[in-house]
Scaffold this motif. Structure first.
Motif, PDB file in Angstrom:
ATOM      1  N   UNK A 308       8.538  52.199   1.942  1.00  0.00           N
ATOM      2  CA  UNK A 308       9.759  51.470   1.580  1.00  0.00           C
ATOM      3  C   UNK A 308      10.923  51.919   2.458  1.00  0.00           C
ATOM      4  N   UNK A 309      11.861  51.031   2.648  1.00  0.00           N
ATOM      5  CA  UNK A 309      12.982  51.300   3.538  1.00  0.00           C
ATOM      6  C   UNK A 309      13.757  52.552   3.129  1.00  0.00           C
ATOM      7  N   UNK A 310      13.930  52.774   1.832  1.00  0.00           N
ATOM      8  CA  UNK A 310      14.732  53.928   1.405  1.00  0.00           C
ATOM      9  C   UNK A 310      14.097  55.253   1.824  1.00  0.00           C
ATOM     10  N   UNK A 326      21.537  52.572   1.367  1.00  0.00           N
ATOM     11  CA  UNK A 326      20.811  51.304   1.422  1.00  0.00           C
ATOM     12  C   UNK A 326      21.069  50.511   0.153  1.00  0.00           C
ATOM     13  N   UNK A 327      21.388  49.242   0.312  1.00  0.00           N
ATOM     14  CA  UNK A 327      21.589  48.385  -0.843  1.00  0.00           C
ATOM     15  C   UNK A 327      20.264  48.214  -1.597  1.00  0.00           C
ATOM     16  N   UNK A 328      20.304  48.245  -2.945  1.00  0.00           N
ATOM     17  CA  UNK A 328      19.068  48.099  -3.728  1.00  0.00           C
ATOM     18  C   UNK A 328      18.284  46.834  -3.414  1.00  0.00           C
ATOM     19  N   UNK A 329      18.960  45.793  -2.949  1.00  0.00           N
ATOM     20  CA  UNK A 329      18.271  44.531  -2.669  1.00  0.00           C
ATOM     21  C   UNK A 329      17.238  44.645  -1.556  1.00  0.00           C
ATOM     22  N   UNK A 368      26.180  51.889   6.088  1.00  0.00           N
ATOM     23  CA  UNK A 368      25.712  51.087   4.962  1.00  0.00           C
ATOM     24  C   UNK A 368      24.776  49.998   5.479  1.00  0.00           C
ATOM     25  N   UNK A 369      23.602  49.883   4.852  1.00  0.00           N
ATOM     26  CA  UNK A 369      22.633  48.836   5.193  1.00  0.00           C
ATOM     27  C   UNK A 369      22.577  47.860   4.023  1.00  0.00           C
ATOM     28  N   UNK A 370      22.849  46.594   4.309  1.00  0.00           N
ATOM     29  CA  UNK A 370      22.843  45.585   3.256  1.00  0.00           C
ATOM     30  C   UNK A 370      22.012  44.392   3.674  1.00  0.00           C
ATOM     31  N   UNK A 371      21.547  43.668   2.674  1.00  0.00           N
ATOM     32  CA  UNK A 371      20.793  42.441   2.944  1.00  0.00           C
ATOM     33  C   UNK A 371      21.670  41.465   3.703  1.00  0.00           C
TER      34      UNK A 371
END
Length: 377
Positions: A308-310, A326-329, A368-371
């Motif tokens: 997983x990305x996290x 990392x955003x939860x999405x 910050x990494x977001x969708x």
């Protein structure tokens, strides 16, 4: 057809060609709206512009109120301008992240028993550090090896500590080989006792423990952590005491006990046992499908497959020395393949974002990494 994404902005400034002006006005008239639309509806309308084909050069009347029309046009322009500037902003952030290079040094410090510190990057291969009762030599492979003069030196303790992007290997006095990952620390005696071998670990380390016998009995080897301890009889395993208590066994046999490193090993209950290709994590034993995900750092790459990305982000943060959220999405998004640790953070993120569409924001040294919400290509 593909429309120029600045067309609405130029329309409000009177800079469109007659054909473009007709295109926009025909598109607006198509919806025959009397009330100001919802922003989501406006986005759908904006996307439909790409498919709009003019059938007649006739200019039609609108049904919007003048104020509502201007407000809606400005809203569309704002949305469009956001998407235009997005790629520029993303490129700027990636440019900043290019500064986070793969470390060229071990970023490791040796702390002697008198608390004197030595930067191990200043100790080249073949060099020797002369201490009072022992020598420390850097082998051609980069490992540190101890040469002892005083048999009573077992009471002397040394520590090796790494920072972000650091990694170092050493050979302990019994022949045990140890690799220390970034942001980690190991404390050990320069000579082990005859009937006990014990080191204290913070962070992550990979061990290849030498078999040692005393009067036909194997001398156990213990790795002590803040909350767990491992009993070893001669084996290869990886221990991660960073974000989680995780032990992966490649070969041999180990036993695990809960308890502080301050508790004598004789008072611990080593009631969890691992055999080859098993991992102990979250208080349970599971088979390990792929050893690479546990020792990728030792072999010089980031292992991505079925991760997983996290989990990958934790490794990136430790290696490049930057806090990443990392955003939860997208945190559970699964990746595949592997990437060399010699690449810059920018290069790594470009590969990841090609698989998982994401947006980057760099604020006060935190990434910050977001969708990705980027709807227009």
């Amino acid at each position: 057809m593909n429309f120029d994404k600045t067309i609405l902005y130029r329309y409000t400034r009177g800079q469109c060609t007659p054909y473009e002006k007709l295109l926009v006005e025909s598109w607006i008239d198509q919806y025959k709206l009397h009330d100001e639309p919802h922003p989501k509806d406006m986005l759908n309308m904006l996307q439909s512009l790409d498919k709009k084909v003019i059938q007649s050069p006739k200019v039609r009347r609108f049904n919007w109120k003048p104020i509502s029309l201007v407000a809606s046009i400005l809203l569309i322009v704002g949305i469009t301008y956001y998407f235009i500037s997005y790629k520029q902003q993303s490129a700027y952030v990636l440019g900043q992240l290019a500064k986070y290079k793969s470390p060229k040094s071990s970023n490791a410090v040796l702390v002697l028993e008198n608390l004197q510190e030595y930067n191990l990057d200043s100790l080249s291969q073949g060099d020797t550090l002369y201490c009072k009762d022992y020598l420390i030599t850097r082998l051609t492979g980069g490992e540190l090896q101890y040469i002892l003069h005083d048999p009573k030196a077992e009471s002397l303790m040394n520590t090796v500590r790494t920072s972000q992007g650091g990694m170092v290997s050493l050979v302990l006095s019994d022949g045990t080989k140890l690799w220390l990952n970034a942001n980690s620390e190991v404390t050990y005696p320069i000579r082990f006792k005859e009937n006990l071998r014990e080191v204290k670990l913070k962070g992550e380390g990979y061990f290849e423990v030498a078999q040692v016998s005393n009067k036909r009995h194997r001398v156990p080897f213990y790795v002590r952590g803040d909350r767990e301890s491992i009993s070893v009889l001669g084996t290869k395993f990886n221990v991660n005491y960073s974000s989680a208590e995780e032990t992966f066994l490649l070969e041999g046999k180990v036993a695990i006990a809960k308890g502080s490193a301050e508790i004598p090993v004789d008072d611990l209950e080593f009631n969890v046992e691992l055999v080859d290709n098993q991992v102990y994590s979250d208080s349970s034993v599971q088979p390990a499908s792929d050893l690479s995900q546990y020792i990728d750092w030792k072999d010089g790459f980031f292992y991505l497959s079925e991760q997983p990305l996290h989990r990958i982000v934790e490794k990136l943060s430790s290696w490049y020395g930057i806090s990443i959220e990392v955003d939860p999405s997208i945190s559970e998004s699964i990746l595949f393949g592997r990437i060399s640790r010699k690449k810059s953070l920018k290069e790594v993120l470009e590969v990841l974002s090609a698989v998982i569409p994401m947006e980057f924001e760099l604020n006060k040294g935190k990434l910050y990494l977001r969708e990705s919400k980027h709807l227009i290509n």
